[in-house]
Design a protein around this motif. Structure first.
Motif, mmCIF file in Angstrom:
data_model
loop_
_atom_site.group_PDB
_atom_site.id
_atom_site.type_symbol
_atom_site.label_atom_id
_atom_site.label_comp_id
_atom_site.label_asym_id
_atom_site.label_seq_id
_atom_site.Cartn_x
_atom_site.Cartn_y
_atom_site.Cartn_z
ATOM 1 N N ARG A 10 0.726 -1.152 0.064
ATOM 2 C CA ARG A 10 -0.123 -0.041 -0.007
ATOM 3 C C ARG A 10 0.927 1.207 0.031
ATOM 4 N NH1 ARG A 10 -2.953 -3.199 3.858
ATOM 5 N NH2 ARG A 10 -1.984 -1.691 5.666
ATOM 6 N N ASP A 11 2.162 1.229 0.370
ATOM 7 C CA ASP A 11 2.795 2.433 0.457
ATOM 8 C C ASP A 11 3.668 2.639 -0.856
ATOM 9 O OD1 ASP A 11 5.036 4.305 1.318
ATOM 10 O OD2 ASP A 11 5.366 3.308 3.185
ATOM 11 N N PRO A 12 3.509 3.746 -1.375
ATOM 12 C CA PRO A 12 3.816 4.109 -2.696
ATOM 13 C C PRO A 12 5.399 4.385 -2.582
ATOM 14 C CG PRO A 12 2.656 6.047 -1.908
ATOM 15 C CD PRO A 12 2.518 4.929 -0.954
ATOM 16 N N TRP A 13 5.930 4.674 -1.227
ATOM 17 C CA TRP A 13 7.500 4.808 -1.253
ATOM 18 C C TRP A 13 8.343 3.607 -0.990
ATOM 19 C CZ3 TRP A 13 9.499 9.240 -2.377
ATOM 20 C CH2 TRP A 13 8.845 10.531 -2.148
ATOM 21 N N CYS A 14 7.526 2.754 -0.605
ATOM 22 C CA CYS A 14 8.099 1.172 -0.809
ATOM 23 C C CYS A 14 8.315 0.720 -2.136
ATOM 24 C CB CYS A 14 7.369 0.270 0.076
ATOM 25 S SG CYS A 14 7.412 0.513 1.845
ATOM 26 N N ARG A 15 7.156 1.072 -3.023
ATOM 27 C CA ARG A 15 7.222 0.673 -4.453
ATOM 28 C C ARG A 15 8.296 1.545 -5.073
ATOM 29 N NH1 ARG A 15 3.273 -3.186 -5.517
ATOM 30 N NH2 ARG A 15 3.535 -2.956 -7.648
ATOM 31 N N PHE A 16 8.508 2.892 -4.674
ATOM 32 C CA PHE A 16 9.450 3.639 -5.352
ATOM 33 C C PHE A 16 10.897 3.106 -4.993
ATOM 34 C CE2 PHE A 16 12.433 7.023 -4.474
ATOM 35 C CZ PHE A 16 12.584 7.531 -5.829
ATOM 36 N N GLN A 17 11.069 2.467 -3.797
ATOM 37 C CA GLN A 17 12.409 2.208 -3.480
ATOM 38 C C GLN A 17 12.646 0.844 -4.040
ATOM 39 O OE1 GLN A 17 13.113 1.800 0.778
ATOM 40 N NE2 GLN A 17 15.401 2.349 0.383
ATOM 41 N N HIS B 165 11.737 -0.021 -6.995
ATOM 42 C CA HIS B 165 11.807 0.028 -8.404
ATOM 43 C C HIS B 165 13.248 0.697 -8.428
ATOM 44 C CE1 HIS B 165 7.488 0.444 -9.349
ATOM 45 N NE2 HIS B 165 7.779 -0.746 -9.686
ATOM 46 N N GLN B 166 13.728 1.550 -7.491
ATOM 47 C CA GLN B 166 15.223 2.134 -7.373
ATOM 48 C C GLN B 166 16.193 0.799 -7.411
ATOM 49 O OE1 GLN B 166 16.247 5.157 -7.911
ATOM 50 N NE2 GLN B 166 14.014 5.585 -8.564
ATOM 51 N N ALA B 167 15.912 -0.167 -6.644
ATOM 52 C CA ALA B 167 16.705 -1.390 -6.499
ATOM 53 C C ALA B 167 16.835 -2.188 -7.742
ATOM 54 C CB ALA B 167 16.150 -2.432 -5.294
ATOM 55 N N LEU B 168 15.501 -2.301 -8.482
ATOM 56 C CA LEU B 168 15.546 -3.229 -9.597
ATOM 57 C C LEU B 168 16.211 -2.391 -10.661
ATOM 58 C CD1 LEU B 168 11.789 -4.491 -9.521
ATOM 59 C CD2 LEU B 168 14.058 -5.648 -9.055
ATOM 60 N N ALA B 169 16.252 -0.847 -10.732
ATOM 61 C CA ALA B 169 17.112 -0.185 -11.861
ATOM 62 C C ALA B 169 18.392 -0.266 -11.592
ATOM 63 C CB ALA B 169 16.436 1.189 -11.669
ATOM 64 N N GLU B 170 18.850 -0.412 -10.194
ATOM 65 C CA GLU B 170 20.264 -0.480 -9.880
ATOM 66 C C GLU B 170 20.868 -1.745 -10.238
ATOM 67 O OE1 GLU B 170 23.844 1.266 -7.954
ATOM 68 O OE2 GLU B 170 21.763 2.160 -8.622
ATOM 69 N N ALA B 171 19.971 -2.942 -10.086
ATOM 70 C CA ALA B 171 20.426 -4.354 -10.363
ATOM 71 C C ALA B 171 19.306 -4.947 -11.095
ATOM 72 C CB ALA B 171 20.955 -4.859 -9.324
ATOM 73 N N GLY C 173 21.295 -11.738 -6.890
ATOM 74 C CA GLY C 173 21.301 -11.965 -5.149
ATOM 75 C C GLY C 173 21.379 -10.810 -4.492
ATOM 76 N N ARG C 174 21.243 -9.929 -5.296
ATOM 77 C CA ARG C 174 21.128 -8.369 -4.469
ATOM 78 C C ARG C 174 19.917 -8.177 -4.005
ATOM 79 N NH1 ARG C 174 24.343 -3.895 -7.379
ATOM 80 N NH2 ARG C 174 24.468 -3.076 -5.412
ATOM 81 N N THR C 175 19.106 -8.302 -4.762
ATOM 82 C CA THR C 175 17.685 -8.006 -4.151
ATOM 83 C C THR C 175 16.860 -9.184 -3.710
ATOM 84 O OG1 THR C 175 17.304 -6.444 -6.079
ATOM 85 C CG2 THR C 175 15.099 -7.097 -5.038
ATOM 86 N N ILE C 176 16.441 -9.311 -2.356
ATOM 87 C CA ILE C 176 16.060 -10.524 -1.588
ATOM 88 C C ILE C 176 14.556 -9.991 -1.091
ATOM 89 C CG2 ILE C 176 16.513 -11.795 0.377
ATOM 90 C CD1 ILE C 176 19.392 -10.491 0.393
ATOM 91 N N TYR D 164 2.157 -11.125 -4.792
ATOM 92 C CA TYR D 164 3.620 -10.971 -5.068
ATOM 93 C C TYR D 164 3.942 -10.043 -6.225
ATOM 94 C CZ TYR D 164 8.509 -12.345 -5.319
ATOM 95 O OH TYR D 164 9.993 -12.237 -5.551
ATOM 96 N N PRO D 165 4.564 -8.789 -6.064
ATOM 97 C CA PRO D 165 4.571 -7.739 -7.291
ATOM 98 C C PRO D 165 5.149 -8.424 -8.550
ATOM 99 C CG PRO D 165 5.720 -7.020 -5.041
ATOM 100 C CD PRO D 165 5.135 -8.462 -4.797
ATOM 101 N N ARG D 166 4.450 -7.907 -9.478
ATOM 102 C CA ARG D 166 4.953 -8.680 -10.868
ATOM 103 C C ARG D 166 6.197 -8.328 -11.394
ATOM 104 N NH1 ARG D 166 0.978 -10.405 -14.068
ATOM 105 N NH2 ARG D 166 -1.221 -10.197 -13.346
ATOM 106 N N GLU D 167 6.699 -7.142 -10.616
ATOM 107 C CA GLU D 167 8.101 -6.469 -11.159
ATOM 108 C C GLU D 167 9.372 -7.813 -10.595
ATOM 109 O OE1 GLU D 167 5.750 -3.041 -10.393
ATOM 110 O OE2 GLU D 167 5.963 -4.709 -9.569
#
Length: 209
Positions: free
Chosen positions: A137-144, A146-152, A157-160, A171-174
């Motif tokens: 529900r938190d848009p800032w969590c989704r924002f972060q 997406h930032q992690a996915l853009a970084e890697a 193994g970096r995104t857990i 479970y988020p489609r991304e």
């Protein structure tokens, strides 16, 4: 004459065989030496590899681990602060002394929220996404996230992702191409998160070595 030839025959055969043997020795040692080199090099390689794996220390002064300020950034919603504090306390209490970014503790006072979240992602090796109903529900969590996915963007193994109180269908489609940890038992999940972070840091140090 025949007696002399008979006497000299073993010598001649030995002499004749010795060139053959020397010839075979000159040809086969090249292959033998190469095989010997390969066989001798493989133990050296295995020994070197084993020595590297045995002497590998992610806390060494020259380790690429220190290229970033944090080992783990925990992305979470405000409603999951208590659980995240437990996780951070567990990770930081490990013998390796994992460095965690905790937003309420480590974000710069007066900093813009979006900037602080982006900096936290860029300054961390791994990102734990605590996916709960509050996270979704938190848009800032989704924002972060997406930032992690853009970084890697590649699952290395970096995104857990860690699911708690969320059905698999939510479970988020991304993140569909990344395996997640289901937090059924808290202690077991904490260990899985720790092992995943350590595995990445060890691979990072090994590849640099």
């Amino acid at each position: 004459g025949w007696f002399r030839r008979l006497l000299h025959k073993p010598k001649s055969s030995s002499v004749e065989s010795s060139p053959n043997s020397s010839h075979s020795a000159s040809s086969s040692p090249s292959s033998f030496s190469s095989s010997a080199k390969s066989s001798s090099s493989s133990p050296n390689t295995s020994l070197a590899t084993s020595s590297i794996s045995l002497s590998l220390d992610i806390s060494a002064s020259g380790s690429p681990r220190w290229d970033k300020s944090y080992d783990v950034c925990v992305c979470h919603s405000e409603g999951d602060v208590e659980l995240v504090e437990e996780l951070v306390s567990y990770l930081e209490g490990q013998p390796q002394g994992l460095r965690c970014f905790l937003q309420l503790r480590d974000a710069a006072a007066g900093g813009a929220l979006g900037t602080e979240l982006c900096d936290a992602v860029r300054s961390s090796h791994c990102w734990v996404l605590l996916i709960t109903p509050g996270f979704l529900r938190d848009p800032w969590c989704r924002f972060q996230m997406h930032q992690a996915l853009a970084e890697a963007p590649v699952a290395d193994g970096r995104t857990i992702p860690v699911l708690k109180g969320v059905d698999r269908r939510e479970y988020p489609r991304e993140l569909r191409n990344i395996y997640y940890i289901s937090m059924a038992l808290k202690e077991s999940s904490f260990k899985q998160i720790r092992d995943t972070v350590l595995r990445y840091l060890e691979e990072l140090c090994r590849s640099s070595t």
